[in-house]
Enzyme design. Structure first.
Site: not given
Length: 273
Positions: A53-54, A92, A120, A122, A189
């Site tokens: 999602d970056s 993501d 993925k 978070e 991270e």
């Protein structure tokens, strides 16, 4: 350009990643959001390709990843999947798409149908029921702990996590809980290198670091960061791999080599407690 892969290169699967971790062979991972770059990364020997999602930052020019939608992630996953042949492709789950196990499953199914081979998420130990729900339904999961960009406002900015005793203890709990729930990979991270190394040793599954030191099972960077073409602020953990290289392909190969031989990340790319 057409990339002809080394015929000896085998498809990267979750068992293959686990075998690499068990053998002490480092795992190289980069982001890609389209077919051309996914094909190039695969050709250069990257084992894991992240449709992150970056893309909100580097493709859309957003200040955070929060505006990225599930539909956008599915579109870019489809694009990357068409270019990839052997790397493991993970995507993501974007902000707000996994508040419950059922919602997470519906979102993950959308991405898996688009071509993702893993999703993925978070978060910390609170994610364990969601991870368990997904894994039980054949959705492979990478759990992302430490600095979680989707929580940037709650964290008060992009800050190193686990620097206090309490913070470090929480990250240890997060990692173990998410592994126990079935996560096949744990990504850390912006975590102090010593703590990330300790967590890596405590887990049986591979760990991927971004700003988490050299003792993780593998490393990941955002492609635009390591090519030095993103105009935003450069994080401490980023190294410019285009420096001195004649082509993007050469830069990607230099990254893979540096991850494999342990020269990246160096001390200047890591954090201390």
């Amino acid at each position: 350009m057409s990339y002809l892969l080394d015929p000896s290169r085998k498809t990267i699967t979750i068992p293959k990643l686990q075998a690499m971790r068990d053998a002490g062979e480092k795992i190289a991972m980069l982001t890609a959001y389209d077919s051309s770059f996914a094909a190039l990364l695969d050709y250069c020997g990257v084992e894991m390709i992240l449709v992150g999602d970056s893309l909100g930052n580097v493709m859309q020019g957003q200040q955070t990843t929060l505006p990225v939608t599930l539909e956008q992630m599915a579109y870019h996953t489809e694009c990357a999947a068409r270019g990839n042949q052997t790397a493991l492709l993970l995507t993501d789950l974007p902000f707000g798409t996994y508040p419950t196990p059922e919602a997470a499953f519906a979102s993950a199914v959308t991405l898996m149908k688009a071509g993702a081979q893993m999703v993925k998420l978070e978060g910390g130990d609170w994610l364990a029921p969601i991870v368990k729900f997904l894994v039980e339904r054949s959705i492979p999961v990478c759990a992302h702990i430490g600095l979680t960009p989707q929580s940037v406002h709650a964290l008060g900015g992009f800050k190193v996590q686990g620097k206090t005793d309490a913070g470090a203890a929480q990250l240890r709990r997060d990692a173990l809980a998410l592994q126990a729930a079935g996560a096949q990979v744990v990504l850390m991270e912006a975590v102090p290198a010593a703590l990330a190394g300790e967590i890596t040793q405590s887990l049986a599954v591979p760990t991927i670091g971004i700003g988490a030191g050299a003792d993780c099972s593998g490393q990941v960077l955002v492609l635009q960061d390591m090519l030095n073409i993103y105009p935003g602020r450069k994080a401490k953990f980023v190294r410019n791999f285009m420096d001195g290289q004649p082509s993007i392909e050469a830069a990607v190969r230099a990254y893979v080599a540096a991850v494999k031989d342990g020269s990246f990340p160096a001390a200047e790319h890591t954090f201390s407690a």
